[in-house]
Design an enzyme around this catalytic site. Structure first.
Site, PDB file in Angstrom:
ATOM      1  N   ASP A 172      -3.105  16.736  24.479  1.00 37.48           N
ATOM      2  CA  ASP A 172      -2.315  15.313  24.345  1.00 37.48           C
ATOM      3  C   ASP A 172      -3.395  14.227  25.337  1.00 37.48           C
ATOM      4  O   ASP A 172      -3.470  14.233  26.416  1.00 37.48           O
ATOM      5  CB  ASP A 172      -1.165  15.636  25.040  1.00 37.48           C
ATOM      6  CG  ASP A 172      -0.376  14.201  24.803  1.00 37.48           C
ATOM      7  OD1 ASP A 172      -1.060  13.194  24.812  1.00 37.48           O
ATOM      8  OD2 ASP A 172       0.810  14.500  24.937  1.00 37.48           O
ATOM      9  N   LYS A 199     -13.059   3.877  31.668  1.00 39.47           N
ATOM     10  CA  LYS A 199     -12.928   4.040  30.314  1.00 39.47           C
ATOM     11  C   LYS A 199     -14.090   4.984  30.025  1.00 39.47           C
ATOM     12  O   LYS A 199     -13.852   5.783  29.261  1.00 39.47           O
ATOM     13  CB  LYS A 199     -12.890   2.545  29.597  1.00 39.47           C
ATOM     14  CG  LYS A 199     -12.805   2.708  28.375  1.00 39.47           C
ATOM     15  CD  LYS A 199     -14.040   2.986  27.417  1.00 39.47           C
ATOM     16  CE  LYS A 199     -13.707   2.880  25.764  1.00 39.47           C
ATOM     17  NZ  LYS A 199     -14.953   3.348  25.254  1.00 39.47           N
ATOM     18  N   HIS A 252     -27.378   2.602  22.300  1.00 41.37           N
ATOM     19  CA  HIS A 252     -26.360   2.565  21.032  1.00 41.37           C
ATOM     20  C   HIS A 252     -26.818   2.165  19.871  1.00 41.37           C
ATOM     21  O   HIS A 252     -26.258   2.207  18.886  1.00 41.37           O
ATOM     22  CB  HIS A 252     -25.302   1.275  21.376  1.00 41.37           C
ATOM     23  CG  HIS A 252     -24.026   1.950  22.010  1.00 41.37           C
ATOM     24  ND1 HIS A 252     -23.146   2.729  21.709  1.00 41.37           N
ATOM     25  CD2 HIS A 252     -23.580   1.712  23.302  1.00 41.37           C
ATOM     26  CE1 HIS A 252     -22.160   3.071  22.237  1.00 41.37           C
ATOM     27  NE2 HIS A 252     -22.444   2.400  23.444  1.00 41.37           N
ATOM     28  N   GLU A 271     -17.126   7.441  18.661  1.00 42.05           N
ATOM     29  CA  GLU A 271     -18.171   6.591  19.361  1.00 42.05           C
ATOM     30  C   GLU A 271     -19.280   7.109  19.844  1.00 42.05           C
ATOM     31  O   GLU A 271     -19.620   8.266  20.133  1.00 42.05           O
ATOM     32  CB  GLU A 271     -17.480   5.969  20.846  1.00 42.05           C
ATOM     33  CG  GLU A 271     -18.259   4.907  21.241  1.00 42.05           C
ATOM     34  CD  GLU A 271     -17.740   4.308  22.732  1.00 42.05           C
ATOM     35  OE1 GLU A 271     -16.383   4.598  23.106  1.00 42.05           O
ATOM     36  OE2 GLU A 271     -18.393   3.684  23.569  1.00 42.05           O
TER      37      GLU A 271
END
Ligand code: NAD
Length: 418
Positions: free
Chosen positions: A274, A258, A372, A80
């Site tokens: 992990d 998130k 972005h 991302e």
């Protein structure tokens, strides 16, 4: 080593790698593993089943991090855009006041053994409590290497839970897993204990497995972000309002967390750990009070500056799993200079807090899309067929047009080629 490297953004990947080597003292062999194609197919073939190839991700370096006075460059493996830039920017703001203050608890993981079909779960718990030392000694006999490194089973805890199939006794084995993530170590002990627990209680063991809600393996990071860097009092107030929404609304808290995991998972991935284990731990810890809450907390101090704090479970290791097998993971650990699993946990906490502040600052000020846009435009230009020579010009025109879309990219390429 210094982690503030101005202009890293403008270098080529090769120049950046040279600069990272200079700052960290890495050798050519060290960095080979993190270079393109660094992991041979024979190594990867041993990691999972039915291997046919590889899936490469970019590894970017987040700059400006100081943790307990130690400068660290942070490798992040993520697809991302803007995550690495946002973490670096927030770390730059934090370093004005000395960076991040970090700490961890002991590295204790929890294994669960579920005992069902008990006539009297309370009595079974009392019997096992009386045998605690013997049971711990037996568990430790299953992993002498872990004990040699100062770890091992430390305690047993008992919970009696009601369920649709009756009461069950849940035994928690608390294991200090030192520099391992510890899933295999804990599972081995839980499985080994099960027959003895059945014999002692007369019950039937069903599950014997690690819990990812690692509440006894927490890392905390705190930092002060000066108001001048956040748009003054008004900017700080906006960030507080954005934060408070996450404290009262799970729809926002989910996205808030998130964003934190954008950074945390990128570091977990870069180190061969992990990601699912850490993500499951973070989200379940966020709801441990019975309500899903943000992992970060903020308040305004007497100067009007913003103080941020994060605590999250960090089930990560420097040995075991893929961490010592994948050459890129080994290089990532060397770049950060972390020597223990506990230090890696502290890095995760600092990165998580930085990521969150970076996102809140951008969201409250200008919206996330502006940051972005440039990388998004680049992706669109490449998808629309821009050549290496054309791509920079297409991106420039796309951003300038204020209409960053696939069809606009095609129009611009057609114009350029006329
Ligand atoms: P592992 O078993 O490969 O290595 C850990 C072992 O290394 C220890 O038991 C110990 O014997 C030895 N060791 C050597 N030096 C050590 C040191 N300094 N500190 C601690 N131990 C040392 O790996 P692991 O960490 O037990 O398991 C991690 C793997 O388990 C991950 O790949 C994870 O994906 C996987 N896993 C996760 C889950 C889950 O999260 N629910 C479940 C099963 C498996």
């Amino acid at each position: 080593m210094g982690s503030d490297i101005p202009g890293l953004y403008n270098m080529t990947p090769e120049e950046r790698m040279k600069r990272v080597m200079l700052e960290t003292g890495l050798s050519v062999e060290d960095v080979e593993g993190i270079s393109q194609g660094g992991a041979s197919i024979s190594i990867l073939d041993g990691m999972i089943e039915n291997v046919i190839g590889t899936f490469e991700l970019p590894v970017g370096i987040a700059t400006n991090f100081i943790m307990n006075s130690t400068e660290r460059l942070i490798p992040m493996a993520i697809e991302e855009p803007s995550v690495v830039a946002a973490a670096s920017k927030a770390a730059k703001i934090a370093r004005i006041n000395g960076g991040f203050t970090v700490s961890t608890t002991d590295q204790i993981m929890i294994g669960q053994v579920q005992i069902c079909d008990l006539e009297d779960p309370g009595k079974a718990r009392d019997i096992l409590t009386g045998k605690k030392q013997e049971l711990l000694k037996f568990a430790n006999s299953r992993d002498p290497l872990l004990v040699k490194f100062g770890g091992g089973a430390r305690d047993l805890e008992f919970r009696i839970l009601d369920s649709p199939v009756g009461q069950m006794l849940i035994v928690h084995i608390l294991v200090d897993t030192r520099d391992a993530m510890g899933a295999n170590a804990v599972n081995t002990m839980a499985e080994a204990l099960a027959p003895g627990l059945e014999e002692l209680t007369g019950g039937k063991v069903v599950l014997r497995i690690l819990s990812n809600l690692a509440v006894k393996r927490l890392a905390t990071a705190e930092a002060i972000f000066p108001k001048e860097e956040l748009g003054g009092k008004e900017g700080v107030d906006m960030i507080m309002k954005a934060y408070y929404l996450a404290t009262v609304d799970p729809f926002r808290a989910s996205t808030h967390n998130k964003g934190i995991m954008n950074g945390v998972s990128a570091v977990v991935r870069a180190t061969g750990n992990d990601t699912r284990a850490v993500e499951a731990g973070a989200h379940s810890y966020a709801s441990v009070s019975g309500r899903y809450l943000p992992l970060t907390e903020y308040h305004i101090n007497e100067n009007g500056d913003l103080v941020g704090r994060i605590t999250l479970p960090t089930a990560v290791g420097l040995v075991g799993g893929a961490t010592r097998v994948h050459p890129a993971a080994k290089a990532a650990i060397k770049i950060m200079g972390v020597k223990t699993a506990s230090e890696l946990g502290e890095v995760l906490a600092a990165v998580g807090l930085a990521q969150n502040l970076g996102a809140l600052r951008a969201l409250a000020r200008e919206g996330i899309q502006r940051g972005h846009m440039k990388l998004h435009a680049r992706n669109l230009a490449l998808q629309a067929g821009a050549s290496a020579e054309e791509v920079d010009e297409v991106v420039k025109r796309l951003v300038k047009s204020g209409q960053v879309s696939a069809s606009m990219a095609v129009n611009i390429i057609n114009d350029l080629r006329k």
